[in-house]
Design an enzyme around this catalytic site. Structure first.
Site, mmCIF file in Angstrom:
data_model
loop_
_atom_site.group_PDB
_atom_site.id
_atom_site.type_symbol
_atom_site.label_atom_id
_atom_site.label_comp_id
_atom_site.label_asym_id
_atom_site.label_seq_id
_atom_site.Cartn_x
_atom_site.Cartn_y
_atom_site.Cartn_z
ATOM 1 N N PRO A 237 -13.426 -1.050 40.483
ATOM 2 C CA PRO A 237 -13.260 -1.770 41.753
ATOM 3 C C PRO A 237 -12.047 -1.376 42.581
ATOM 4 C CG PRO A 237 -12.440 -3.113 39.954
ATOM 5 C CD PRO A 237 -12.969 -1.845 39.324
ATOM 6 N N CYS A 238 -11.377 -0.275 42.238
ATOM 7 C CA CYS A 238 -10.120 0.033 42.917
ATOM 8 C C CYS A 238 -10.292 0.238 44.420
ATOM 9 C CB CYS A 238 -9.462 1.263 42.285
ATOM 10 S SG CYS A 238 -10.488 2.753 42.297
#
Length: 346
Positions: A237-238
């Site tokens: 999810p960065c």
């Protein structure tokens, strides 16, 4: 390595300070409360999605309510594999859609789409080449040389199936959406199954991921809410928040443009302001989402409702409780072979 990564991610999500301040419009991030609201909206509009609890209290995230630890949908079909030669039905090309600041490549996301507009497919002539390297005339194939498919005794006419069916045929996926507290956004986990119902070996799940993502942001990790170890493919999810911010901004811009046209008498008020959003996520159909929404009962707040013309310009096209609908459209660009729209049918 995957065990260490999974353990670190779980600890990071559990012990990172929780923010309850909404920055949805400015950052694309959401709070745990907003995640629950978005999950409630998703499960209400699309019953194939449901809330689920962790296997044990020790596996729960303390800032999410029991019974609403993650979202799950099952039996999502996947009919095609994505390999290095993946070209879809008529050829696809990967295009990087940049963020609204036009920054580095990592600030954007890949989308797959038809390549016919930029690189037409052509049938090349096949010619013979002799031992001296001279190119001969086009060779005409005699119809008598074509194997007869009705000739059971002709070995050339037999079409043999591949021995290994693990990378062909229909697969199904169970999809999970969790809340990544460290990044303040949703995270997708995917668990695959072969056509016979047997679990898909984790490394084969990568065949259903668009190439650039599986090389950079998709990893095989243990699902953090199960007591036993289950390896799943997960999209890290960065970059989710920045991608979501871009999608939301473009949806707002499309809505603003349509309102201006309506004021000038050039548009109709019946459609929702999603044109720019749909275009930027590979023209995936979101009509089902707001078609159901506009049928809200009298006296209730209409879902995906059109904002009155006399409201302030800061009104947005997408509310925070509709966040996960847009998130799934983004994930569909990462795994175009998985039929995410199947999960959004009523």
């Amino acid at each position: 390595m995957n065990f260490l990564r999974s353990t670190a991610a779980t600890l990071l999500d559990k012990y990172t300070p929780v923010s309850h301040t909404s920055t949805f419009r400015n950052t694309g991030q959401i709070t745990p409360e907003e995640f629950v609201a978005a999950g409630d909206y998703l499960t209400f509009k699309f019953p194939s999605w449901s809330w689920a609890d962790a296997d044990s209290p020790s596996k729960r995230l303390p800032f999410l309510p029991p019974g609403k630890q993650f979202l799950v949908t099952r039996h999502v079909p996947c009919h095609r594999r994505l390999n290095d030669d993946f070209a879809g039905d008529a050829g696809h090309e990967e295009a990087l859609v940049e963020g609204n600041k036009g920054g580095a490549d990592d600030d954007g996301w890949l989308r797959t789409g038809s390549m016919t507009s930029s690189q037409p497919l052509r049938v090349r002539e096949v010619r013979t080449v002799d031992d001296a390297g001279n190119v001969g005339d086009r060779e005409v194939v005699d119809e008598d040389d074509i194997p007869d498919m009705e000739d059971d005794d002709d070995d050339e006419a037999i079409i043999r199936a591949e021995g290994d069916n693990s990378n062909s045929g229909k697969r199904t996926y169970t999809l999970y959406i969790t809340y990544a507290n460290a990044y303040k956004c949703p995270r997708m986990y995917m668990s695959g199954y072969l056509s016979n119902g047997q679990p898909l070996p984790p490394h084969l799940m990568m065949e259903d991921i668009v190439g650039d993502y599986k090389d950079k942001t998709v990893t095989l990790e243990d699902f953090p809410f199960f007591s036993h170890s289950v390896k799943m493919a997960s999209v890290h999810p960065c970059r989710h928040a920045s991608v979501m911010k871009t999608l939301l901004d473009r949806a707002d811009a499309a809505l603003k443009l349509r309102r201006e046209k309506m004021k000038a008498g050039q548009g109709s008020g019946s459609e929702q302001g999603m044109e720019g959003l749909v275009d930027e996520i590979n023209k995936l159909d979101v009509s089902g989402a707001h078609a159901n929404a506009v049928e809200a009962a009298p006296g209730e707040d209409a879902e995906w409702e059109e904002v009155p013309h006399d409201v302030a310009d800061q009104e947005v096209a997408i509310r925070v409780d509709q966040y996960l609908v847009v998130f799934l459209k983004f994930i569909a660009s990462v795994t175009p072979g998985i039929e995410h729209d199947f999960t959004m049918g009523v």
